[in-house]
Design an enzyme around this catalytic site. Structure first.
Site, PDB file in Angstrom:
ATOM      1  CE  LYS A  13      -2.549  -1.776   3.477  1.00  0.00           C
ATOM      2  NZ  LYS A  13      -1.751  -2.629   3.778  1.00  0.00           N
ATOM      3  NE  ARG A  88      -5.031  -2.082   9.754  1.00  0.00           N
ATOM      4  CZ  ARG A  88      -4.448  -1.698   8.770  1.00  0.00           C
ATOM      5  NH1 ARG A  88      -3.933  -0.249   8.343  1.00  0.00           N
ATOM      6  NH2 ARG A  88      -2.752  -1.917   9.283  1.00  0.00           N
ATOM      7  NE  ARG A 123       7.372  -3.031   6.494  1.00  0.00           N
ATOM      8  CZ  ARG A 123       6.439  -2.885   6.307  1.00  0.00           C
ATOM      9  NH1 ARG A 123       5.270  -1.790   6.075  1.00  0.00           N
ATOM     10  NH2 ARG A 123       5.717  -3.250   7.633  1.00  0.00           N
ATOM     11  NE  ARG A 156       5.223  -0.430   9.964  1.00  0.00           N
ATOM     12  CZ  ARG A 156       4.436  -0.861   9.167  1.00  0.00           C
ATOM     13  NH1 ARG A 156       4.598  -0.167   8.298  1.00  0.00           N
ATOM     14  NH2 ARG A 156       3.687  -1.202   9.640  1.00  0.00           N
ATOM     15  NE  ARG A 167       0.972  -4.922  10.751  1.00  0.00           N
ATOM     16  CZ  ARG A 167       2.532  -5.123  10.559  1.00  0.00           C
ATOM     17  NH1 ARG A 167       4.350  -5.910  10.183  1.00  0.00           N
ATOM     18  NH2 ARG A 167       2.330  -4.148   9.297  1.00  0.00           N
TER      19      ARG A 167
HETATM   20  P1  AP5 Z   1       4.481  -1.459   1.804  1.00  0.00           P
HETATM   21  O1  AP5 Z   1       4.657  -1.012   0.769  1.00  0.00           O
HETATM   22  O2  AP5 Z   1       5.628  -0.800   3.428  1.00  0.00           O
HETATM   23  O3  AP5 Z   1       3.180  -2.714   2.408  1.00  0.00           O
HETATM   24  P2  AP5 Z   1       1.838  -1.519   3.106  1.00  0.00           P
HETATM   25  O4  AP5 Z   1       0.781  -2.567   2.026  1.00  0.00           O
HETATM   26  O5  AP5 Z   1       2.163  -0.913   3.327  1.00  0.00           O
HETATM   27  O6  AP5 Z   1       2.881  -2.375   4.796  1.00  0.00           O
HETATM   28  P3  AP5 Z   1       2.193  -1.903   6.072  1.00  0.00           P
HETATM   29  O7  AP5 Z   1       2.782  -3.091   7.049  1.00  0.00           O
HETATM   30  O8  AP5 Z   1       2.706  -0.695   6.340  1.00  0.00           O
HETATM   31  O9  AP5 Z   1       0.965  -1.878   6.744  1.00  0.00           O
HETATM   32  P4  AP5 Z   1      -0.375  -2.014   7.666  1.00  0.00           P
HETATM   33  O10 AP5 Z   1      -1.316  -1.844   6.787  1.00  0.00           O
HETATM   34  O11 AP5 Z   1       0.060  -3.766   8.234  1.00  0.00           O
HETATM   35  O12 AP5 Z   1       0.672  -0.769   8.048  1.00  0.00           O
HETATM   36  P5  AP5 Z   1       0.209   0.238   9.020  1.00  0.00           P
HETATM   37  O13 AP5 Z   1       1.299   1.617   8.545  1.00  0.00           O
HETATM   38  O14 AP5 Z   1      -1.351   1.272   8.096  1.00  0.00           O
HETATM   39  O15 AP5 Z   1       5.276  -3.071   1.007  1.00  0.00           O
HETATM   40  C1  AP5 Z   1       6.473  -4.053   1.939  1.00  0.00           C
HETATM   41  C2  AP5 Z   1       7.400  -4.647   1.606  1.00  0.00           C
HETATM   42  O16 AP5 Z   1       7.144  -4.722   0.267  1.00  0.00           O
HETATM   43  C3  AP5 Z   1       8.304  -3.237   1.873  1.00  0.00           C
HETATM   44  O17 AP5 Z   1       9.950  -3.462   2.364  1.00  0.00           O
HETATM   45  C4  AP5 Z   1       8.289  -3.280  -0.376  1.00  0.00           C
HETATM   46  O18 AP5 Z   1       9.473  -2.864  -0.398  1.00  0.00           O
HETATM   47  C5  AP5 Z   1       7.816  -4.619  -0.407  1.00  0.00           C
HETATM   48  N1  AP5 Z   1       7.628  -4.765  -1.590  1.00  0.00           N
HETATM   49  C6  AP5 Z   1       6.043  -3.263  -1.440  1.00  0.00           C
HETATM   50  N2  AP5 Z   1       5.728  -3.749  -3.120  1.00  0.00           N
HETATM   51  C7  AP5 Z   1       6.407  -4.505  -3.802  1.00  0.00           C
HETATM   52  C8  AP5 Z   1       6.230  -6.106  -4.478  1.00  0.00           C
HETATM   53  N3  AP5 Z   1       5.639  -5.787  -5.875  1.00  0.00           N
HETATM   54  N4  AP5 Z   1       6.927  -7.642  -4.681  1.00  0.00           N
HETATM   55  C9  AP5 Z   1       7.951  -7.112  -4.167  1.00  0.00           C
HETATM   56  N5  AP5 Z   1       8.080  -6.244  -3.167  1.00  0.00           N
HETATM   57  C10 AP5 Z   1       7.100  -5.197  -2.819  1.00  0.00           C
HETATM   58  O19 AP5 Z   1      -0.648   0.356  10.451  1.00  0.00           O
HETATM   59  C11 AP5 Z   1       0.562   0.021  11.191  1.00  0.00           C
HETATM   60  C12 AP5 Z   1      -0.425  -0.341  12.763  1.00  0.00           C
HETATM   61  O20 AP5 Z   1      -0.870   0.519  12.717  1.00  0.00           O
HETATM   62  C13 AP5 Z   1      -1.528  -1.841  12.380  1.00  0.00           C
HETATM   63  O21 AP5 Z   1      -1.133  -2.290  12.563  1.00  0.00           O
HETATM   64  C14 AP5 Z   1      -2.518  -1.127  13.810  1.00  0.00           C
HETATM   65  O22 AP5 Z   1      -2.033  -1.610  14.900  1.00  0.00           O
HETATM   66  C15 AP5 Z   1      -2.884   0.930  13.734  1.00  0.00           C
HETATM   67  N6  AP5 Z   1      -3.151   1.105  12.323  1.00  0.00           N
HETATM   68  C16 AP5 Z   1      -2.986   1.669  11.141  1.00  0.00           C
HETATM   69  N7  AP5 Z   1      -4.074   2.043  10.494  1.00  0.00           N
HETATM   70  C17 AP5 Z   1      -5.015   1.648  11.415  1.00  0.00           C
HETATM   71  C18 AP5 Z   1      -6.333   1.803  11.408  1.00  0.00           C
HETATM   72  N8  AP5 Z   1      -7.158   2.460  10.157  1.00  0.00           N
HETATM   73  N9  AP5 Z   1      -6.819   1.216  12.645  1.00  0.00           N
HETATM   74  C19 AP5 Z   1      -6.907  -0.061  13.772  1.00  0.00           C
HETATM   75  N10 AP5 Z   1      -5.223   0.892  14.033  1.00  0.00           N
HETATM   76  C20 AP5 Z   1      -5.104   1.165  12.632  1.00  0.00           C
HETATM   77 ZN    ZN Z   2       2.660   0.988   4.903  1.00  0.00          ZN
END
Ligand code: AP5
Ligand code: ZN
Length: 215
Positions: A13, A88, A123, A156, A167
């Site tokens: 994402k 989410r 990552r 992270r 997760r």
């Molecule tokens: P990346 O682009 O970082 O993936 P992402 O989908 O953004 O993953 P996140 O871990 O950030 O998602 P998340 O939803 O768990 O975390 P968030 O920060 O929202 O890519 C991942 C890796 O793969 C990178 O190294 C990248 O380079 C690589 N990659 C990308 N595309 C690729 C491809 N095509 N091929 C190969 N490699 C690739 O949330 C974190 C925490 O915050 C949650 O757990 C929760 O506790 C809280 N939180 C956040 N939002 C909410 C909400 N709305 N409600 C409640 N809690 C929330």
């Molecule tokens: Zn992210």
């Protein structure tokens, strides 16, 4: 244009947000990045959120909705925004409907669970901007440094394998129901819905998303 990027942790994402926000000149609203910023600043919210995030669980809907409503009221969201990691839960999605915040398109990034654990271990992130790299699949120009600022990249804290597995479990239980929620809205003509195979190279996925969004 108002867009939601939906998908499991590590689906890409944040990575795809970089292209989409540039193409459509809209800001990225990542609730995860906002929470990490609060943790870094040491605010009361940050203190509360840290334990929850480190355990791979979800922060409460009330806190998240407060953050998002404040953010989208800002000037730069006038022409739209890209939600990354929000909504989410069904209550978060329903809150948007109740507030008459319509969404033009929902983009679902699909990646099998076993691939995700592998991605997360490589990552590296630039905490201040949220820019994301992978040591093999999407390396920075200089090892360990952000391409734009040259500052250090970090791992992270929630990317440890056992936390990633929690997760993923939370995603399947609490977030995946949004797929049907938005497919229903799409069937009523209230939004567009695109499912994307996100287990391909970053650029291939980016091109397909942009093409679909341009219709
Ligand atoms: P990346 O682009 O970082 O993936 P992402 O989908 O953004 O993953 P996140 O871990 O950030 O998602 P998340 O939803 O768990 O975390 P968030 O920060 O929202 O890519 C991942 C890796 O793969 C990178 O190294 C990248 O380079 C690589 N990659 C990308 N595309 C690729 C491809 N095509 N091929 C190969 N490699 C690739 O949330 C974190 C925490 O915050 C949650 O757990 C929760 O506790 C809280 N939180 C956040 N939002 C909410 C909400 N709305 N409600 C409640 N809690 C929330
Ligand atoms: Zn992210």
């Amino acid at each position: 244009m108002r867009i939601i990027l939906l998908g499991p942790p590590g689906a890409g994402k944040g990575t795809q947000a970089q292209t989409i926000t540039k193409e459509f000149s809209i800001p990225q609203i990542s609730t995860g990045d906002m929470l990490r910023a609060a943790i870094k600043e040491g605010t009361e919210l940050g203190k509360q959120a840290k334990a929850v995030m480190d355990a791979g669980k979800l922060v409460s809907d009330d806190i998240i909705l407060g953050l998002v409503k404040e953010r989208i009221a800002k000037e730069d969201c006038k022409n739209g925004f890209l939600f990354d990691g929000f909504p989410r839960t069904i209550p978060q999605a329903q809150a948007l409907v109740d507030a008459d915040i319509t969404i033009d398109a929902v983009v679902e990034l699909q990646v099998p669970d076993e691939k995700i654990v592998k991605r997360m271990s490589g990552r590296r992130v630039h905490l201040a901007s949220g820019r994301t790299y992978h040591i093999v699949y999407n390396p920075p120009k200089v090892e360990g440094k952000d391409d734009v600022t040259g500052e250090d990249l970090v791992i992270r804290p929630d990317d440890e394998e056992s936390t990633v597995r929690s997760r993923l479990e939370v995603y399947h239980k609490q977030t995946e129901p949004l797929v049907d929620f938005y497919k229903d809205l799409a069937a009523q003509g209230k939004t567009a819905y695109f499912a994307i195979d996100a287990d391909r190279p970053v650029e291939v996925i980016a091109n397909e998303i942009v093409a679909k969004l341009r219709g």
